[in-house]
Motif scaffolding. Structure first.
Motif, PDB file in Angstrom:
ATOM      1  N   TYR A 276      -0.940  -6.116  -4.846  1.00 46.27           N
ATOM      2  CA  TYR A 276      -1.376  -4.624  -4.497  1.00 46.27           C
ATOM      3  C   TYR A 276      -2.674  -4.299  -4.544  1.00 46.27           C
ATOM      4  N   ARG A 277      -3.284  -4.894  -5.738  1.00 49.54           N
ATOM      5  CA  ARG A 277      -4.694  -4.662  -5.920  1.00 49.54           C
ATOM      6  C   ARG A 277      -5.713  -5.208  -4.590  1.00 49.54           C
TER       7      ARG A 277
ATOM      8  N   ARG B 291      -5.285  -3.261  -1.501  1.00 49.40           N
ATOM      9  CA  ARG B 291      -5.863  -1.941  -1.528  1.00 49.40           C
ATOM     10  C   ARG B 291      -7.257  -1.827  -1.402  1.00 49.40           C
TER      11      ARG B 291
ATOM     12  N   TYR C  77      -0.444   2.943 -10.513  1.00 49.57           N
ATOM     13  CA  TYR C  77       0.405   1.843 -10.090  1.00 49.57           C
ATOM     14  C   TYR C  77       0.923   1.474 -11.558  1.00 49.57           C
TER      15      TYR C  77
ATOM     16  N   GLN D 286      -7.967  -2.963   2.588  1.00 53.71           N
ATOM     17  CA  GLN D 286      -7.986  -1.784   2.930  1.00 53.71           C
ATOM     18  C   GLN D 286      -9.084  -0.723   2.967  1.00 53.71           C
ATOM     19  N   THR D 287      -9.529  -0.515   1.816  1.00 57.00           N
ATOM     20  CA  THR D 287     -10.621   0.548   1.595  1.00 57.00           C
ATOM     21  C   THR D 287     -11.925  -0.210   1.789  1.00 57.00           C
TER      22      THR D 287
ATOM     23  N   GLN E 284      -5.048   4.018  -9.637  1.00 57.67           N
ATOM     24  CA  GLN E 284      -4.106   4.105  -8.524  1.00 57.67           C
ATOM     25  C   GLN E 284      -2.418   4.446  -8.843  1.00 57.67           C
TER      26      GLN E 284
ATOM     27  N   LEU F  41       0.619  -1.001  -0.147  1.00 52.95           N
ATOM     28  CA  LEU F  41      -0.123  -0.037  -0.088  1.00 52.95           C
ATOM     29  C   LEU F  41       0.965   1.161   0.160  1.00 52.95           C
TER      30      LEU F  41
END
Length: 688
Positions: A541-542, A545, A630, A548-549, A628, A513
């Motif tokens: 990563y996806r 993310r 990325y 967390q959201t 994002q 993150l």
């Protein structure tokens, strides 16, 4: 003289090996024939020798089919030599049901498989058996699953030794064909809401089974309409109490006889109806059941997690109703494992048919030159080649799931149980949904010939469609995956350890993150994009993310609207989170499989497929990565170009890749999907 004999033996061996190579199409059509056939033992050994050469197709065969050759071989060989047991293209429902039962009896009585023993002692071979018979007919695969995974599995896993002693052998030899009566007209996924009752009668030491209202009718019960003599009935256990009225102890499982063993007529108080024609799987006799004061002995309670004494006193090794309920459903997770593995088998068959036909069919082309094979068109590659990559990816992921399931049954470790529960829910949902969509794509990719019933896309699509609902609706199961991720996320930040499947989030959540390195976001070289570290990091990563959201949104919305409404407001977000996590697990297992492959060329082919699986998934969700920051614009374009390049490279070896599945022509039974003589076989179907 001895040297002369030795030279002669070497010459004979070389001639035999050469003949086997020259019969390569036959070997590939009959890959599992060994000592069970009319071949001599020497020929059988040489078949193994030919199959063990360093040709990439053979190396891949060892990884995707060879592990369970001893299961596939007798099944395929038997049905090749018993054409009367092979499904015709058109068949009435009643005829289909009877043929399916004859096929099941042949597997048990003629071939000699002991499915319930395999389920309890060697689950990996049991799931291989279900995939093999699914290639014969998916109705057969499901009927086998109903008899052994569901009816037999519930008796063995939810009962105790007395039930095993009484029922095991008779379930195994089909003397006791049975059903799994959980789903009701008004309740499917919400098992805790079931309304059928089982009230204990102290005076007679019996349970009384009742259907209290129309909504409690048991519905879609496989084996019930025609063949079933018993059912595992899930009902609310009611204990009469003089002080406070009846006590509802929650949903438990009971063995309920349905039909007379002598006349096969329904027993008193048991109503049985036929659910009729379905969209598919019409070889399975689904029925509806109602019970009117049906009395069963107290011993018919499957009492592993809850028991009732002669005096009507309830006891359980587990402290709460929720724990008892979770333990009960946890014992039945094998059904999801089997559906995930079976769905991969369907995808392999469909991909084989569509790709072989696309390598045969020619359409258009440059002026004054031969027409172009349609798999050479970029559009056809884009439809079928990522599907081929996914079929390999799913194979290795479900293989891992089966291994974890075997470990769960062996160790009974709580952490492994939780891992298998979530992983099976996620893989069953993801794989079956992907396969369902792919079957329609295959049909369309084969044009009008894909619409012919004899080429099987229609029957495969219709029969497989219910896989998305069996053993839990896919959307509901994905929510279970998301809920487990959120629980693990909470545990991590409270100092707990994550379970095995989530280990990639254990120590690296902050890393995934953190602000992405601007240099990395712009790197677009092929070496970087095909680096498994980059691919895994992108997937992780996806997921991190999204996790967390989702947690932050749920926390905020719960304060405003309560937990139920908060969950509903975030539902699409949570489903995406679950799918992202499952895609990550699939990629991990694919990368591990590439590393395991010892054959150089085979490993190269697997690496191609693995890179395509990873980059195609990244490209399909490129908006997330762009939003994002990325992936920079130049990198996104490079990923798209590389996906198209990889599709072309895989197309060049597509024949070897589908041949490695080793589904014999006489089992595949789709004229356009045969290895040779497709058009002549197809023409003969209509009488030319």
């Amino acid at each position: 003289m001895a040297a002369s004999i030795s030279d002669m033996e070497k010459l004979q061996k070389r001639m035999l090996v050469l003949s086997l190579h020259l019969r390569s199409s036959e070997l590939q059509a009959e890959p599992f024939l060994g000592t069970n056939t009319c071949m001599s033992s020497a020929e059988s050994e040489l078949v193994d020798e030919v199959l063990s050469t360093n040709e990439p197709g053979n190396a891949l065969y060892k990884m995707v089919a060879g592990k369970h050759r001893s299961v596939y071989e007798p099944i395929f060989y038997f049905f090749r030599h018993h054409p009367e047991l092979v499904n015709p293209v058109e068949m009435l429902k009643d005829d289909h049901r009877e043929l399916t039962m004859r096929q099941l009896k042949a597997i048990v009585h003629d071939i000699g498989f002991k499915p319930l023993t395999l389920l309890t002692e060697d689950p990996a071979k049991y799931f291989a058996l279900t995939e093999a018979v699914g290639h014969i007919d998916l109705s057969l695969g499901i009927k086998l699953g109903v008899q052994y995974s569901l009816w037999g599995g519930s008796v063995i896993n939810l009962g105790t030794q007395k039930h095993r002693d009484k029922y095991f052998d008779k379930i195994q030899n089909l003397e006791y064909p049975g059903c799994f009566a959980m789903t009701e007209l008004h309740h499917g996924s919400n098992v805790q809401g079931l309304q059928t009752t089982a009230t204990f009668d102290r005076d007679t030491d019996e349970f009384v089974i009742n259907t209290p209202n129309e909504g409690a009718t048991k519905w879609w019960i496989g084996n019930a309409a025609v063949h079933g003599k018993f059912a595992t009935v899930f009902a609310r256990l009611i204990l009469p109490s003089s002080s406070s009225g009846n006590a509802d102890m929650g949903v438990h499982a009971f063995i309920v006889p349905l039909r007379s063993m002598q006349t096969h007529a329904p027993l008193p108080g048991v109503e049985i109806r036929d659910c009729g024609y379905k969209v598919g799987l019409n070889g399975v006799d689904n029925g509806a059941l109602r019970f009117h004061n049906v009395r069963i002995p107290r011993d018919n309670l499957l009492n592993k997690f809850g028991d009732v004494s002669r005096e009507g006193v309830y006891s359980s090794p587990l402290p709460t109703p929720n724990k008892r309920f979770a333990a009960t459903l946890g014992e039945l997770v094998g059904g999801r494992v089997g559906l995930a593995a079976g769905s991969v088998g369907v995808l392999k068959a469909a991909a084989t048919i569509a790709i072989r036909y696309s390598l045969l069919r020619q359409q258009f082309g440059p002026p004054n030159k031969p027409e172009t094979v349609i798999l050479d068109y970029q559009s056809q590659q884009g439809r079928l080649i990522p599907m081929l990559a996914s079929s390999y990816a799913f194979h290795f992921a479900t293989e891992y799931l089966v291994d974890r399931y075997v470990e769960m049954k062996r160790t009974r470790d709580d952490e492994v149980i939780a891992d298998v529960h979530a992983l099976s829910a996620g893989l069953k949902s993801y794989v079956t949904a992907y396969t369902a969509k792919s079957l329609s794509i295959c049909r369309e990719a084969c044009g009008g010939h894909g619409y012919a019933a004899v080429n099987r896309f229609g029957s495969l699509r219709n029969d497989h469609d219910i896989f998305q609902t069996f053993e839990g609706d896919n959307t509901v199961l994905l929510q279970q995956v998301a809920a487990d991720l959120l629980k693990q996320f909470k545990k991590k930040f409270e100092g707990g350890a994550l379970t095995v499947t989530w280990k990639y989030l254990r120590d690296s959540m902050g890393t995934y993150l953190s602000q992405t390195n601007p240099v990395v976001t712009h790197r677009d070289g092929e070496g970087h994009l095909r680096d498994p570290n980059f691919q895994l990091d992108a997937f992780r990563y996806r997921t991190a993310r999204l996790l967390q959201t989702a947690a932050l949104r749920l926390r905020k919305l719960t304060k405003q609207h309560g937990s139920f409404e908060a969950w509903n407001y975030c539902l699409n977000h949570l489903l995406t989170l679950a799918e992202s996590h499952i895609e990550t697990v699939i990629l991990e297992k694919f990368i591990e499989a590439v590393h395991r492959c010892e054959d150089k060329t085979g490993k190269s082919h697997l690496k191609l497929l693995c890179d395509l699986y990873a980059l195609d998934r990244i490209w399909n969700d490129i908006g997330t990565y762009r939003n994002q920051d990325y992936v920079a614009p130049n990198k996104a374009k490079a990923i798209h170009r590389l996906v198209e390049q990889l599709c072309h490279e895989v197309r060049l070896v597509a024949t070897e890749l589908v041949d490695a599945f080793k589904i014999p022509d006489y089992i595949l039974r789709a004229p356009i999907g045969l290895k040779s003589k497709q058009y002549s076989e197809y023409s003969q179907i209509i009488g030319f």
